[in-house]
Design a protein around this motif. Structure first.
Motif, PDB file in Angstrom:
ATOM      1  N   VAL A  14       0.862  -1.179   0.000  1.00 61.01           N
ATOM      2  CA  VAL A  14       0.000   0.000   0.000  1.00 61.01           C
ATOM      3  C   VAL A  14       0.896   1.227   0.000  1.00 61.01           C
ATOM      4  CG1 VAL A  14      -1.766   1.267   1.251  1.00 61.01           C
ATOM      5  CG2 VAL A  14      -1.803  -1.225   1.227  1.00 61.01           C
ATOM      6  N   SER A  15       0.749   2.000  -1.006  1.00 66.10           N
ATOM      7  CA  SER A  15       1.565   3.191  -1.158  1.00 66.10           C
ATOM      8  C   SER A  15       0.897   4.357  -0.436  1.00 66.10           C
ATOM      9  CB  SER A  15       1.719   3.458  -2.641  1.00 66.10           C
ATOM     10  OG  SER A  15       1.944   4.779  -2.915  1.00 66.10           O
ATOM     11  N   SER A  16       1.700   5.180   0.134  1.00 63.53           N
ATOM     12  CA  SER A  16       1.201   6.348   0.848  1.00 63.53           C
ATOM     13  C   SER A  16       0.570   7.337  -0.129  1.00 63.53           C
ATOM     14  CB  SER A  16       2.373   7.009   1.572  1.00 63.53           C
ATOM     15  OG  SER A  16       1.983   8.213   2.146  1.00 63.53           O
ATOM     16  N   LEU A  17      -0.464   8.020   0.319  1.00 63.25           N
ATOM     17  CA  LEU A  17      -1.078   9.052  -0.512  1.00 63.25           C
ATOM     18  C   LEU A  17      -0.228  10.311  -0.554  1.00 63.25           C
ATOM     19  CD1 LEU A  17      -4.856   8.878   0.457  1.00 63.25           C
ATOM     20  CD2 LEU A  17      -3.812   8.185  -1.680  1.00 63.25           C
ATOM     21  N   PRO A  47       0.556   8.386   6.825  1.00 61.63           N
ATOM     22  CA  PRO A  47       2.006   8.328   6.659  1.00 61.63           C
ATOM     23  C   PRO A  47       2.464   9.225   5.514  1.00 61.63           C
ATOM     24  CG  PRO A  47       0.999   6.351   5.772  1.00 61.63           C
ATOM     25  CD  PRO A  47      -0.095   7.139   6.445  1.00 61.63           C
ATOM     26  N   VAL A  48       3.667   9.738   5.657  1.00 59.72           N
ATOM     27  CA  VAL A  48       4.295  10.532   4.608  1.00 59.72           C
ATOM     28  C   VAL A  48       5.503   9.738   4.139  1.00 59.72           C
ATOM     29  CG1 VAL A  48       5.442  12.702   4.040  1.00 59.72           C
ATOM     30  CG2 VAL A  48       3.516  12.701   5.634  1.00 59.72           C
ATOM     31  N   GLU A  49       5.466   9.346   2.884  1.00 62.23           N
ATOM     32  CA  GLU A  49       6.547   8.549   2.305  1.00 62.23           C
ATOM     33  C   GLU A  49       7.582   9.480   1.685  1.00 62.23           C
ATOM     34  OE1 GLU A  49       7.116   5.241  -1.245  1.00 62.23           O
ATOM     35  OE2 GLU A  49       5.111   5.768  -0.586  1.00 62.23           O
ATOM     36  N   TYR A  70       0.383  14.321  -3.700  1.00 61.93           N
ATOM     37  CA  TYR A  70      -0.778  13.756  -2.998  1.00 61.93           C
ATOM     38  C   TYR A  70      -1.587  12.969  -4.007  1.00 61.93           C
ATOM     39  CZ  TYR A  70      -5.096  13.109  -0.488  1.00 61.93           C
ATOM     40  OH  TYR A  70      -6.186  12.523   0.109  1.00 61.93           O
ATOM     41  N   ASP A  71      -1.836  11.715  -3.705  1.00 61.97           N
ATOM     42  CA  ASP A  71      -2.638  10.833  -4.554  1.00 61.97           C
ATOM     43  C   ASP A  71      -2.139  10.862  -6.003  1.00 61.97           C
ATOM     44  OD1 ASP A  71      -4.609   8.959  -5.040  1.00 61.97           O
ATOM     45  OD2 ASP A  71      -6.180  10.450  -5.323  1.00 61.97           O
ATOM     46  N   GLN A  72      -0.834  10.725  -6.158  1.00 61.06           N
ATOM     47  CA  GLN A  72      -0.146  10.654  -7.460  1.00 61.06           C
ATOM     48  C   GLN A  72      -0.152  11.980  -8.229  1.00 61.06           C
ATOM     49  OE1 GLN A  72       1.643   7.911  -7.911  1.00 61.06           O
ATOM     50  NE2 GLN A  72       0.722   7.081  -6.054  1.00 61.06           N
ATOM     51  N   LYS A  73      -0.563  13.070  -7.610  1.00 62.13           N
ATOM     52  CA  LYS A  73      -0.584  14.378  -8.268  1.00 62.13           C
ATOM     53  C   LYS A  73       0.455  15.288  -7.606  1.00 62.13           C
ATOM     54  CE  LYS A  73      -3.497  18.347  -9.207  1.00 62.13           C
ATOM     55  NZ  LYS A  73      -4.751  19.033  -8.912  1.00 62.13           N
ATOM     56  N   VAL A  74       1.317  15.873  -8.407  1.00 59.74           N
ATOM     57  CA  VAL A  74       2.342  16.778  -7.891  1.00 59.74           C
ATOM     58  C   VAL A  74       1.680  18.103  -7.530  1.00 59.74           C
ATOM     59  CG1 VAL A  74       4.486  18.004  -8.399  1.00 59.74           C
ATOM     60  CG2 VAL A  74       4.133  15.685  -9.289  1.00 59.74           C
TER      61      VAL A  74
END
Length: 95
Positions: A14-17, A47-49, A70-74
């Motif tokens: 699970v990747s962090s948002l 969490p912050v990756e 955030y959620d794959q958006k820069v």
């Protein structure tokens, strides 16, 4: 008969948002600290990756770090934003 056998269970990563993209320099760490503070301001616990792999960073189209994703958006790239600005950006994209 495999028909009624046990199901295979796979671990799914699970990747962090929320991600910070950067090498781990002082600016990257400051952006991470400010992001954690912004999340606290919003009452969000997540969490912050911190992504340091340059091929993964480039996959986001980011050429200048640090960057906030955030959620794959820069959301921010190439600068350190204050916690208040990050909170406002996150509030908009989380709505």
């Amino acid at each position: 008969m495999g028909l009624f056998g046990k199901k295979k269970t796979e671990k799914v990563e699970v990747s962090s948002l929320v991600k910070i993209l950067g090498s781990g320099c002082a600016k990257c760490n400051t952006l991470e600290d400010n992001t954690v503070e912004a999340l606290k301001m919003l009452g969000k616990e997540m969490p912050v990756e911190h992504v340091t792999d340059f091929s993964k960073i480039a996959a986001y189209g980011v050429m200048t770090t640090p960057a906030l994703v955030y959620d794959q958006k820069v959301l921010i790239a190439g600068r350190v934003a204050k916690a208040e600005e990050i909170a406002e950006l996150l509030k908009e994209v989380m709505a």
